[in-house]
Design an enzyme around this catalytic site. Structure first.
Site, mmCIF file in Angstrom:
data_model
loop_
_atom_site.group_PDB
_atom_site.id
_atom_site.type_symbol
_atom_site.label_atom_id
_atom_site.label_comp_id
_atom_site.label_asym_id
_atom_site.label_seq_id
_atom_site.Cartn_x
_atom_site.Cartn_y
_atom_site.Cartn_z
ATOM 1 N N HIS A 48 2.102 -6.537 -7.256
ATOM 2 C CA HIS A 48 1.445 -5.290 -7.707
ATOM 3 C C HIS A 48 2.471 -4.356 -8.341
ATOM 4 O O HIS A 48 2.872 -3.382 -7.715
ATOM 5 C CB HIS A 48 0.781 -4.605 -6.517
ATOM 6 C CG HIS A 48 -0.301 -3.637 -6.875
ATOM 7 N ND1 HIS A 48 -0.078 -2.297 -7.029
ATOM 8 C CD2 HIS A 48 -1.617 -3.815 -7.106
ATOM 9 C CE1 HIS A 48 -1.219 -1.684 -7.307
ATOM 10 N NE2 HIS A 48 -2.155 -2.587 -7.362
ATOM 11 N N ILE A 54 3.889 -0.711 -8.754
ATOM 12 C CA ILE A 54 3.092 0.461 -8.379
ATOM 13 C C ILE A 54 2.612 0.238 -6.946
ATOM 14 O O ILE A 54 2.025 -0.807 -6.647
ATOM 15 C CB ILE A 54 1.873 0.639 -9.309
ATOM 16 C CG1 ILE A 54 2.301 0.791 -10.765
ATOM 17 C CG2 ILE A 54 0.999 1.816 -8.851
ATOM 18 C CD1 ILE A 54 3.090 2.036 -11.077
ATOM 19 N N GLY A 57 -2.960 1.965 -4.096
ATOM 20 C CA GLY A 57 -3.691 3.119 -3.577
ATOM 21 C C GLY A 57 -4.286 2.867 -2.205
ATOM 22 O O GLY A 57 -4.314 3.750 -1.356
ATOM 23 N N VAL A 58 -4.754 1.654 -1.976
ATOM 24 C CA VAL A 58 -5.351 1.342 -0.679
ATOM 25 C C VAL A 58 -4.315 1.467 0.440
ATOM 26 O O VAL A 58 -4.649 1.859 1.561
ATOM 27 C CB VAL A 58 -6.030 -0.051 -0.706
ATOM 28 C CG1 VAL A 58 -5.005 -1.167 -0.828
ATOM 29 C CG2 VAL A 58 -6.909 -0.241 0.496
ATOM 30 N N GLU A 62 -4.339 3.877 3.719
ATOM 31 C CA GLU A 62 -4.054 3.343 5.057
ATOM 32 C C GLU A 62 -2.935 4.145 5.727
ATOM 33 O O GLU A 62 -3.005 4.433 6.922
ATOM 34 C CB GLU A 62 -3.688 1.861 4.980
ATOM 35 C CG GLU A 62 -3.265 1.251 6.303
ATOM 36 C CD GLU A 62 -4.340 1.207 7.372
ATOM 37 O OE1 GLU A 62 -3.971 1.177 8.565
ATOM 38 O OE2 GLU A 62 -5.543 1.188 7.035
#
Length: 147
Positions: A48, A54, A57-58, A62
């Site tokens: 990623h 990057i 976002g998840v 979390e």
């Protein structure tokens, strides 16, 4: 205030899924501030994205939830033994927004405030910052349950 070893006494998460390195401020029943240092060695960066890393976002969400979990569990004034028998489950994520990418070398600062705390249910306003700039935000709902 709480280092990673103390956080591990509260949360069941472990590497590579423990996403809070330190809690720097906490007012039980109100708010918590913590951070995660984002390193190029994070497992997520293998895919990623190669050549353009990057932080997902998840994982930011979390991390906010984990910081909020520390707050929720500490706000219930549970003993060390009681903490060992509790876990916090995500129930919902609302109003999530990602405003800027998070990259290796950044320090992701989580600022979480309790919107509602009733028994085992908690609703949190989560914000994540890098260098004082808002990079993500969400409203998180969770529940403290027995393992």
């Amino acid at each position: 205030m709480l280092d990673v070893m103390e956080i591990q006494e509260i949360l069941p998460h472990r590497y590579p899924f423990l996403l809070v390195d330190r809690i720097t401020e906490m007012e039980k029943g109100k708010s918590v501030t913590g951070y995660k240092n984002i390193s190029i060695s994070e497992p997520a960066f293998m895919g990623h994205f190669p050549g353009h890393p990057i932080y997902p976002g998840v994982l930011i969400l979390e991390g906010m939830a984990q910081a909020g979990g520390v707050l929720a569990l500490k706000s219930n004034d549970l003993s060390a033994e009681e903490l060992q028998n509790k876990v916090i489950y995500f129930m919902s994520i609302d109003k999530a927004k990602f405003r800027s990418p998070v990259r290796p070398g950044d320090q992701l600062v989580y600022k979480i405030e309790i919107l509602k705390l009733r028994g085992s249910l908690i609703v949190l306003d989560g914000k994540a910052y890098v260098d004082g700039k808002l990079v993500a935000e969400a409203e998180l709902k969770a529940m403290v349950v027995d393992k």
